[in-house]
Design an enzyme around this catalytic site. Structure first.
Site, short mmCIF file in Angstrom:
data_model
loop_
_atom_site.label_atom_id
_atom_site.label_comp_id
_atom_site.label_asym_id
_atom_site.label_seq_id
_atom_site.Cartn_x
_atom_site.Cartn_y
_atom_site.Cartn_z
N LEU A 41 0.84 -1.20 0.00
CA LEU A 41 0.00 0.00 0.00
C LEU A 41 0.88 1.26 0.00
N GLY A 42 0.25 2.42 -0.16
CA GLY A 42 1.00 3.68 -0.07
C GLY A 42 1.28 4.33 -1.41
N GLY A 185 13.45 21.33 -14.56
CA GLY A 185 13.88 21.89 -13.28
C GLY A 185 12.71 22.12 -12.35
N GLY A 186 11.76 21.16 -12.31
CA GLY A 186 10.64 21.22 -11.36
C GLY A 186 11.08 20.58 -10.04
N ILE A 188 10.76 17.46 -8.76
CA ILE A 188 11.47 16.18 -8.81
C ILE A 188 12.90 16.43 -9.28
N GLU A 191 14.97 18.11 -6.45
CA GLU A 191 15.24 17.24 -5.29
C GLU A 191 16.27 16.17 -5.67
N MET A 324 -0.52 17.70 -8.09
CA MET A 324 -0.21 16.29 -7.80
C MET A 324 0.61 16.23 -6.51
N LEU A 325 -0.09 16.31 -5.39
CA LEU A 325 0.57 16.31 -4.09
C LEU A 325 -0.12 15.32 -3.17
N HIS A 450 11.67 32.55 21.08
CA HIS A 450 13.00 32.99 20.68
C HIS A 450 14.04 32.03 21.27
P1 FAD Z 1 -0.54 7.11 -6.36
O1 FAD Z 1 0.25 7.35 -5.15
O2 FAD Z 1 0.14 7.08 -7.67
O3 FAD Z 1 -1.31 5.73 -6.10
C1 FAD Z 1 -2.09 5.09 -7.05
C2 FAD Z 1 -1.99 3.60 -6.82
O4 FAD Z 1 -2.98 2.96 -7.62
C3 FAD Z 1 -0.66 2.99 -7.22
O5 FAD Z 1 -0.07 2.33 -6.13
C4 FAD Z 1 -1.01 2.03 -8.36
O6 FAD Z 1 -0.24 0.84 -8.30
C5 FAD Z 1 -2.47 1.73 -8.07
N1 FAD Z 1 -3.23 1.35 -9.26
C6 FAD Z 1 -3.31 1.99 -10.45
N2 FAD Z 1 -4.16 1.35 -11.28
C7 FAD Z 1 -4.65 0.29 -10.59
C8 FAD Z 1 -5.59 -0.73 -10.90
N3 FAD Z 1 -6.21 -0.77 -12.07
N4 FAD Z 1 -5.83 -1.67 -9.96
C9 FAD Z 1 -5.21 -1.65 -8.76
N5 FAD Z 1 -4.33 -0.69 -8.41
C10 FAD Z 1 -4.05 0.27 -9.31
N6 FAD Z 1 3.95 14.69 -3.00
C11 FAD Z 1 4.03 15.38 -1.85
O7 FAD Z 1 3.02 15.90 -1.39
N7 FAD Z 1 5.21 15.52 -1.17
C12 FAD Z 1 6.35 14.97 -1.64
O8 FAD Z 1 7.40 15.10 -1.00
C13 FAD Z 1 6.31 14.24 -2.85
N8 FAD Z 1 7.42 13.70 -3.34
C14 FAD Z 1 7.35 12.98 -4.50
C15 FAD Z 1 8.52 12.45 -4.99
C16 FAD Z 1 8.51 11.73 -6.17
C17 FAD Z 1 9.79 11.13 -6.69
C18 FAD Z 1 7.28 11.53 -6.85
C19 FAD Z 1 7.23 10.72 -8.11
C20 FAD Z 1 6.11 12.07 -6.36
C21 FAD Z 1 6.14 12.81 -5.19
N9 FAD Z 1 5.00 13.41 -4.67
C22 FAD Z 1 5.07 14.13 -3.51
C23 FAD Z 1 3.68 13.27 -5.32
C24 FAD Z 1 2.86 12.17 -4.63
O9 FAD Z 1 3.59 10.97 -4.67
C25 FAD Z 1 1.52 11.99 -5.33
O10 FAD Z 1 0.85 13.22 -5.39
C26 FAD Z 1 0.64 10.99 -4.57
O11 FAD Z 1 1.29 9.75 -4.50
C27 FAD Z 1 -0.71 10.84 -5.26
O12 FAD Z 1 -1.47 9.87 -4.62
P2 FAD Z 1 -2.55 8.96 -5.40
O13 FAD Z 1 -3.06 8.01 -4.38
O14 FAD Z 1 -3.47 9.83 -6.13
O15 FAD Z 1 -1.71 8.18 -6.50
P1 NAD Z 2 6.88 19.67 -12.56
O1 NAD Z 2 5.69 19.97 -13.36
O2 NAD Z 2 7.00 20.19 -11.18
O3 NAD Z 2 8.17 20.19 -13.33
C1 NAD Z 2 8.50 19.82 -14.63
C2 NAD Z 2 9.43 20.86 -15.22
O4 NAD Z 2 9.93 20.37 -16.46
C3 NAD Z 2 8.74 22.18 -15.52
O5 NAD Z 2 9.47 23.23 -14.92
C4 NAD Z 2 8.74 22.26 -17.05
O6 NAD Z 2 8.86 23.56 -17.54
C5 NAD Z 2 9.97 21.42 -17.38
N1 NAD Z 2 9.95 20.83 -18.74
C6 NAD Z 2 8.92 20.24 -19.37
N2 NAD Z 2 9.31 19.80 -20.60
C7 NAD Z 2 10.63 20.12 -20.72
C8 NAD Z 2 11.60 19.92 -21.74
N3 NAD Z 2 11.31 19.30 -22.90
N4 NAD Z 2 12.86 20.37 -21.55
C9 NAD Z 2 13.18 21.00 -20.39
N5 NAD Z 2 12.28 21.20 -19.38
C10 NAD Z 2 11.04 20.77 -19.54
O7 NAD Z 2 7.02 18.07 -12.60
P2 NAD Z 2 7.98 17.07 -11.83
O8 NAD Z 2 9.11 17.77 -11.19
O9 NAD Z 2 8.25 15.98 -12.81
O10 NAD Z 2 7.04 16.51 -10.70
C11 NAD Z 2 5.82 15.83 -11.01
C12 NAD Z 2 4.81 15.99 -9.92
O11 NAD Z 2 5.22 15.36 -8.72
C13 NAD Z 2 4.56 17.44 -9.60
O12 NAD Z 2 3.18 17.68 -9.64
C14 NAD Z 2 5.10 17.63 -8.22
O13 NAD Z 2 4.32 18.55 -7.47
C15 NAD Z 2 5.04 16.23 -7.63
N6 NAD Z 2 6.16 16.12 -6.67
C16 NAD Z 2 6.08 16.82 -5.51
C17 NAD Z 2 7.14 16.80 -4.64
C18 NAD Z 2 7.05 17.57 -3.37
O14 NAD Z 2 5.96 17.97 -3.01
N7 NAD Z 2 8.15 17.78 -2.66
C19 NAD Z 2 8.29 16.09 -4.93
C20 NAD Z 2 8.34 15.43 -6.13
C21 NAD Z 2 7.25 15.44 -6.98
#
Ligand code: FAD
Ligand code: NAD
Length: 471
Positions: A41-42, A185-186, A188, A191, A324-325, A450
């Site tokens: 899960l998760g 440079g978003g 991901i 980080e 997407m958070l 403080h």
């Molecule tokens: P998901 O977490 O993607 O979960 C969906 C689940 O559904 C998956 O486990 C998948 O296997 C399952 N699934 C899909 N289709 C089916 C099916 N047909 N049957 C059964 N199961 C299925 N967000 C933050 O707020 N803070 C952060 O620090 C942060 N860091 C991140 C770092 C990275 C590298 C990435 C990639 C994302 C990060 N995010 C962060 C974004 C965050 O992970 C997502 O916004 C969050 O996981 C969304 O939750 P969700 O449940 O909608 O989707």
């Molecule tokens: P993002 O949308 O944050 O950033 C993508 C970046 O790529 C943008 O700045 C965009 O202008 C650039 N880009 C797009 N096409 C390009 C190209 N062809 N050449 C150069 N640059 C290009 O997406 P992400 O960083 O991939 O993250 C995905 C999602 O995961 C986001 O919604 C983010 O909020 C979420 N996430 C959140 C956290 C966190 O909350 N700490 C950590 C990781 C991911």
């Protein structure tokens, strides 16, 4: 589960959206099943997203500090070595502890967890291809799509998760690459650039736009952040588009085009991270069997109560609209279950914080200065640098600033933007203030302990209507 059994709620996806909804539905006394195919899960967050990335960020920061930031603190250390295998094990320990914890919480709240892939047979029946083999069918009065998102691929660049990676490969590299290029440079991108740069890779970030941080980051904060990250050794190419890639040589070659009149060049690197955003994941769900449509970006179309056009089928989290958070998905999970069980629920989309867990952290909530300008909304600004905050100075960690935006007439808080140590925790205070409609004077007249970093937040609020005391 068998076809004869009808659930009050079937959840497809056990990510943050799905598992939180399952727990909440269990607490509300509903008969609920959560289908997850991953085996744990998760979802993305716990398995390959938020949690593992934060383990790597925290521990790479410690490593980097010990190497480069201890001597002038009067701490002399002997030989410092990175053991990447154990470094990754620490991450895996954090992940497995938390995913098992979630499984326990489902059980504790009477929510059934089904390991398998769910798909629609019709509007009320879900077929589950079980991970252990075989198939079952469950009926649901309500069905929640919580299938999340996946990395957007870069056209023409095959992702092997070894040399060309998404975040999933980037959190599991088996050696520190000498060179890494990050496309995007978003959040991901930045980080992961931080992690591998701290561990010794030469990292270049190529960003299409004129600023880093992805959508939503205040431009002034983005510029300050870029300066700080550059000082840490990360190189940036802004206004630059990656045009194509070639993986046939030993190094991955990227052809880039400066978007604004610069000359094309190519960049060779050992590892390329594709971090250009994520897209909703709805493959194999059988949406065609129930006639559900997606928008042009692949998002499940819903109304303000998370209903699709079939009212008892709803969708939350990354698979639909909004940032997407993980915490956004979690808020929606509680709200959607409340809509089902009580008829009303609530999420304030104007008040969802964002945090980037670099060092220093970057965090914001509410509107940015460029948002306000674009809407012609008047504002006043208060800023306070961490270099004037006693705790940050004492900690020898004082890069960054707090920026507060407030309504010039009513003094109501419109946005808070922070780059600095502890920004990710401090933003909770700003979020609470925004949610309760506080004025910047409300914040500034609230006593802050403080010496704390949060005093920088108080003083920035003070600076919107008066002078800060310490700057
Ligand atoms: P998901 O977490 O993607 O979960 C969906 C689940 O559904 C998956 O486990 C998948 O296997 C399952 N699934 C899909 N289709 C089916 C099916 N047909 N049957 C059964 N199961 C299925 N967000 C933050 O707020 N803070 C952060 O620090 C942060 N860091 C991140 C770092 C990275 C590298 C990435 C990639 C994302 C990060 N995010 C962060 C974004 C965050 O992970 C997502 O916004 C969050 O996981 C969304 O939750 P969700 O449940 O909608 O989707
Ligand atoms: P993002 O949308 O944050 O950033 C993508 C970046 O790529 C943008 O700045 C965009 O202008 C650039 N880009 C797009 N096409 C390009 C190209 N062809 N050449 C150069 N640059 C290009 O997406 P992400 O960083 O991939 O993250 C995905 C999602 O995961 C986001 O919604 C983010 O909020 C979420 N996430 C959140 C956290 C966190 O909350 N700490 C950590 C990781 C991911």
């Amino acid at each position: 589960a068998s076809a004869s059994e009808e659930k009050d709620l079937i959840i497809i996806g056990g990510g943050v959206a799905g598992y939180v909804a399952a727990i909440k539905a269990g607490q509300e006394g509903m008969k609920v099943a959560c289908i997850e195919k991953r085996g744990t899960l998760g979802g993305t967050c716990l398995n390959v997203g938020c949690i593992p990335s934060k383990s790597l960020l925290n521990n790479s920061h410690l490593y980097h500090q010990i190497l480069h930031d201890s001597k002038h603190r009067g701490i002399e250390v002997g030989e410092v070595k990175l053991n990447l295998e154990n470094f990754m094990k620490a991450k895996e320990t954090a992940v497995s502890g938390l995913t098992k914890g979630v499984e326990f919480l489902l059980k504790k709240n009477g929510a059934e967890y089904i390991k398998g892939t769910g798909s629609f047979i019709n509007e009320n029946e879900i077929k589950v291809a079980l991970n252990d083999g075989g198939e079952s069918v469950i009926r649901g009065k309500n069905i929640l799509i919580a299938t999340g998102s996946e990395a957007t691929p870069f056209p023409g660049l095959h992702i092997d998760e070894q040399r060309v990676v998404t975040s999933t490969g980037a959190i599991a590299l088996q050696k520190v690459p000498e060179t890494m290029t990050v496309i995007g440079g978003g959040i991901i991108g930045l980080e992961m650039a931080s992690v591998w740069s701290r561990l010794g890779a030469k990292v270049t970030v190529v960003e299409f736009l004129g600023q880093i941080g992805g959508p939503g980051m205040d431009t002034e904060i983005s510029k300050a952040t870029q300066r700080i990250l550059k000082k840490q050794g990360i190189e940036f190419k802004l206004n630059t588009k990656v045009v194509s890639g070639d993986t046939t040589s030993e190094l991955v070659k990227l052809d880039v085009d400066a978007a604004k009149g610069g000359k094309p060049e190519s960049i060779d690197s050992e590892v390329v991270l594709v971090a250009i955003g994520r897209r909703p994941y709805t493959q194999g769900l059988g949406l065609e069997n129930i006639g559900l449509e997606l928008d042009e970006r692949g998002r499940v179309i819903i109304d303000s109560e998370y209903r699709t056009k079939i009212p008892h089928i709803r969708c939350i989290g990354d698979a639909t609209f909004g940032p997407m958070l993980a915490h956004k998905a979690e808020e929606e999970a509680v709200a959607v279950v409340e809509y089902i069980s009580k008829g009303h629920g609530h999420v304030n989309y104007g008040c969802i914080p964002s945090v980037m867990y670099t060092h220093p952290e970057v965090a914001w909530v509410g509107q940015s200065e460029q948002d306000l300008k674009a809407q012609n909304i008047p504002y006043k600004i208060g800023t306070f640098p961490f270099s004037a905050n006693s705790r940050a100075k004492t900690n020898l960690d004082h890069d960054g600033l707090v920026k507060i935006l407030a309504d010039p007439e009513t003094d109501r808080l419109l946005g808070a933007h922070i780059v600095g140590p502890g920004a990710g925790e401090m933003i909770a205070e700003a979020t609470l203030a925004l949610e309760y409609g506080a004025s910047s004077e409300d914040i500034a007249r609230t006593c802050h302990a403080h010496p704390t970093l949060a005093e920088a937040f108080k003083e920035a609020a003070m600076a919107t209507y008066d002078k800060a005391i310490h700057f």
